[in-house]
Motif scaffolding. Structure first.
Motif, PDB file in Angstrom:
ATOM      1  N   ALA A 199       1.180  -1.626  -0.164  1.00 26.28           N
ATOM      2  CA  ALA A 199      -0.129  -0.074  -0.356  1.00 26.28           C
ATOM      3  C   ALA A 199       0.536   0.643  -0.186  1.00 26.28           C
ATOM      4  N   LEU A 200       1.444   1.800   0.792  1.00 25.84           N
ATOM      5  CA  LEU A 200       2.760   2.402   0.634  1.00 25.84           C
ATOM      6  C   LEU A 200       3.373   3.224  -0.376  1.00 25.84           C
ATOM      7  N   GLY A 201       3.505   1.948  -1.890  1.00 22.58           N
ATOM      8  CA  GLY A 201       4.288   2.205  -2.776  1.00 22.58           C
ATOM      9  C   GLY A 201       3.302   2.296  -3.829  1.00 22.58           C
ATOM     10  N   SER A 202       2.002   2.005  -3.397  1.00 15.89           N
ATOM     11  CA  SER A 202       0.647   2.160  -4.403  1.00 15.89           C
ATOM     12  C   SER A 202      -0.430   3.498  -3.877  1.00 15.89           C
ATOM     13  N   SER A 203      -1.020   2.706  -2.714  1.00 14.36           N
ATOM     14  CA  SER A 203      -1.933   3.446  -2.134  1.00 14.36           C
ATOM     15  C   SER A 203      -1.619   5.310  -1.558  1.00 14.36           C
ATOM     16  N   PHE A 204      -0.625   4.921  -1.337  1.00 14.59           N
ATOM     17  CA  PHE A 204      -0.146   6.360   0.024  1.00 14.59           C
ATOM     18  C   PHE A 204       0.092   7.243  -0.991  1.00 14.59           C
ATOM     19  N   ILE A 205       0.432   6.577  -2.293  1.00 10.93           N
ATOM     20  CA  ILE A 205       1.049   7.967  -3.630  1.00 10.93           C
ATOM     21  C   ILE A 205      -0.373   8.092  -4.377  1.00 10.93           C
ATOM     22  N   PRO A 214     -17.562   3.716   3.201  1.00 13.71           N
ATOM     23  CA  PRO A 214     -17.566   4.142   1.483  1.00 13.71           C
ATOM     24  C   PRO A 214     -15.880   4.820   0.915  1.00 13.71           C
ATOM     25  N   GLY A 215     -14.936   5.114   1.613  1.00 12.58           N
ATOM     26  CA  GLY A 215     -13.795   5.456   1.367  1.00 12.58           C
ATOM     27  C   GLY A 215     -12.933   4.076   0.802  1.00 12.58           C
ATOM     28  N   GLY A 216     -13.643   3.121   1.813  1.00 15.32           N
ATOM     29  CA  GLY A 216     -12.329   1.725   0.960  1.00 15.32           C
ATOM     30  C   GLY A 216     -13.051   0.512   0.531  1.00 15.32           C
ATOM     31  N   GLY A 230      -2.735   8.925  -3.036  1.00 14.77           N
ATOM     32  CA  GLY A 230      -3.703   9.971  -1.754  1.00 14.77           C
ATOM     33  C   GLY A 230      -2.847  11.145  -1.579  1.00 14.77           C
ATOM     34  N   TYR A 231      -1.288  10.663  -1.394  1.00 16.61           N
ATOM     35  CA  TYR A 231      -0.449  11.844  -1.487  1.00 16.61           C
ATOM     36  C   TYR A 231      -0.844  13.079  -2.675  1.00 16.61           C
ATOM     37  N   ASN A 272      -5.382  -0.510   1.874  1.00 15.93           N
ATOM     38  CA  ASN A 272      -5.731   0.686   0.935  1.00 15.93           C
ATOM     39  C   ASN A 272      -6.175   1.707   1.262  1.00 15.93           C
ATOM     40  N   SER A 273      -7.050   1.377   1.825  1.00 11.27           N
ATOM     41  CA  SER A 273      -8.106   2.771   2.547  1.00 11.27           C
ATOM     42  C   SER A 273      -7.001   3.979   3.598  1.00 11.27           C
ATOM     43  N   ILE A 274      -6.771   3.244   4.485  1.00 10.85           N
ATOM     44  CA  ILE A 274      -5.537   3.572   5.557  1.00 10.85           C
ATOM     45  C   ILE A 274      -4.462   4.439   4.890  1.00 10.85           C
ATOM     46  N   LEU A 275      -4.308   3.905   3.546  1.00 10.91           N
ATOM     47  CA  LEU A 275      -2.147   4.269   3.338  1.00 10.91           C
ATOM     48  C   LEU A 275      -3.479   5.898   2.293  1.00 10.91           C
ATOM     49  N   ILE A 276      -3.854   5.627   2.068  1.00 11.78           N
ATOM     50  CA  ILE A 276      -4.790   6.653   0.857  1.00 11.78           C
ATOM     51  C   ILE A 276      -5.156   7.628   1.910  1.00 11.78           C
ATOM     52  N   CYS A 277      -5.753   7.352   3.161  1.00 12.90           N
ATOM     53  CA  CYS A 277      -6.100   8.483   3.901  1.00 12.90           C
ATOM     54  C   CYS A 277      -4.647   9.734   4.372  1.00 12.90           C
ATOM     55  N   LEU A 278      -3.598   8.026   4.556  1.00 17.99           N
ATOM     56  CA  LEU A 278      -2.061   9.096   5.515  1.00 17.99           C
ATOM     57  C   LEU A 278      -1.626   9.670   4.213  1.00 17.99           C
TER      58      LEU A 278
END
Length: 510
Positions: free
Chosen positions: A22-28, A388-390, A30-31, A163-169
């Protein structure tokens, strides 16, 4: 059914796959949603400066607006392209291979976005935004698929919520790094984009040492030994025969083992309502008005009388609330279930949007109203992230069996990015309704909740076969009879050496 299932601890292997995946995917992703907000003025100034250097005159206001809106919205066009390309890449490289390849897009985009100013080229910024969009489009389809396939079913929802947590982060990190003290300055804004290479590089360092999805290895690569090793590492136990058998049963229950194309998926009556459900859930995910909230926050805070220089810090509270709600959702999803969280999230959003409409109308007449509006904004964000976010991403992985999954993610991704783009285009017009704009979203949230209440079965702790069968009534497909089940159970399958062995399995594993 749950009683005979020993609950084993979550392994370090599974956690690192979820976190670094998730760090290399969702996080990017969200950022990139939040990172352009802070340096917007500096980027526009850079566009103007470059224009003067090239053409000897300042940029016209319309051209400036056009270039800026292209810079912002081309991200969604890249996302759409990424989502459309997923099923063909995945067929060749598998789940893990696709995630690894995707990091190259992130690193190329980071280079283009951070060097654009030095090269005096705003085109590099626009192309960089496009490429990071492609990266996000691929990531949001492949990551939930990978997480859903490597996780034992009793924690599939919790791990899926990474997935959702790292988007938010990611959104929160974009807000923090964009503060004027850190990188949100004229001299440093390009470092905001250089930062993108960090999560991608971390994923490149860790993911190669983690296993591929065992379901993919067994069903699509026919690699039983590899699948067994992958299950052993993810589950942290030697005997994974029950898990392997569950995958075999799923393979036998499917007519074709080759990945179905989007067209085949659309034509298959057995997955009709799963598809409708995913399309509606994904459309609501984008059209429920969360994007609009980000847009309004600063305006509402200004009205509340907060000084301009502290606005960025108060906006941080939105990112923090978002991350917190996503984490709580991940912790309770296996107790409460997907359906209640989705319905609660959309209904609560409808309630708080309605209240926000009331508060905004009295904003000028009552001095403390803006504070209530602000609390409403936080409540809308928390409601969104609670379900709904994840969960739409978790569901897309759960509602479809292996051969339909890549095509289903492609359709879900297409709906997601098109809706995202539509919100961007229509929003300026919806804005003309002023404080009544949010009522449009109230309608979307209410309709979404009603549909989910009527159609969606609960999927927590069910095997993929069980989930398919819970849709068979509404799809008007006969459920396979117990006799057929027994046939599956006693079926004969060749093992790796070509010898034939009988597999007698307890009914309980189905």
């Amino acid at each position: 059914k749950a009683s005979n299932m020993c609950v084993f601890p979550v392994t370090a292997c599974l956690l690192s796959a979820a976190f670094f995946g998730a760090l290399g995917s969702s996080f990017i992703y969200g950022y990139n949603l939040s990172v352009v907000n802070a340096p917007a003025l500096y980027i526009k100034a850079f566009y103007n400066k470059t224009w003067i250097e090239r053409y000897g005159e300042p940029i016209a206001a319309e051209t400036a607006t056009l270039l800026w809106s292209i810079t912002v919205s081309i991200f969604a066009i890249g996302g759409l392209l990424g989502a459309l390309s997923v099923s063909s890449i995945i067929r060749v490289l598998g789940r893990k291979g696709t995630l690894l390849l995707n990091n190259s897009f992130a690193i190329i985009a980071a280079l283009l976005l951070s060097l654009g100013e030095k090269a005096k080229s705003f085109e590099m910024l626009i192309i960089g935004r496009f490429i990071i969009g492609v990266d996000s489009g691929i990531a949001l389809s492949v990551l939930p698929m990978y997480l859903g396939e490597i996780t034992p079913r009793h924690i599939r929802g919790s791990i899926g919520q990474f997935n959702s947590i790292l988007i938010c982060l990611g959104v929160f990190t974009g807000q923090v790094l964009g503060l004027p003290e850190l990188l949100g300055q004229e001299s440093r804004w390009n470092y905001l984009f250089s930062f993108l290479a960090l999560p991608a590089t971390l994923q490149l360092c860790v993911l190669p040492f983690l296993p591929e999805s065992p379901r993919y290895l067994l069903m699509e690569r026919r690699n039983e030994a590899g699948a067994e090793r992958a299950f052993q590492r993810f589950l942290g136990k030697k005997d994974v025969s029950q898990e392997l058998e569950e995958v075999h049963a799923e393979a036998r229950a499917q007519d074709n083992l080759h990945s179905a194309s989007v067209l085949q998926l659309l034509k298959t009556p057995a997955v009709r309502w799963q598809l409708i459900t995913i399309i509606i859930t994904m459309a609501c995910y984008q059209l429920c008005g969360l994007n609009a909230i980000w847009y309004y926050t600063n305006g509402i805070l200004r009205e509340a009388g907060f000084a301009e220089n502290i606005l960025p810090y108060i906006t941080l509270s939105t990112g923090a609330i978002e991350t917190l709600a996503a984490i709580i959702s991940g912790l309770v999803i296996e107790r409460i279930g997907r359906k209640p969280l989705l319905i609660f999230g959309f209904s609560a959003m409808a309630v708080f949007f309605s209240l926000l409409t009331v508060f905004l109308n009295f904003q000028d007449s009552v001095s403390w109203m803006p504070y209530l509006s602000y609390i409403c904004i936080l409540a809308v964000i928390a409601s969104f992230c609670s379900g709904p976010g994840g969960i739409p991403f978790v569901l897309t992985g759960e509602l479809f069996e292996q051969s339909y999954r890549p095509a289903a993610f492609m359709i879900a991704g297409t709906v997601n990015w098109l809706s995202n783009f539509a919100v961007g285009l229509l929003f300026p017009f919806i804005q003309k309704l002023q404080s009544f704009a949010f009522l449009v979203f109230v309608v979307v949230c209410i309709l979404g909740s009603i549909y989910l209440y009527l159609v969606l079965p609960e999927t927590k702790n069910k095997t993929f076969i069980d989930i398919s069968q819970s849709f068979s009534k509404i799809n008007k497909i006969p459920v396979s009879s117990p006799g057929h089940e027994m046939e599956l159970v006693l079926s004969i399958k060749p093992d790796m050496n070509g010898k034939v062995k009988h597999v007698a399995k307890m009914e309980s594993s189905f």
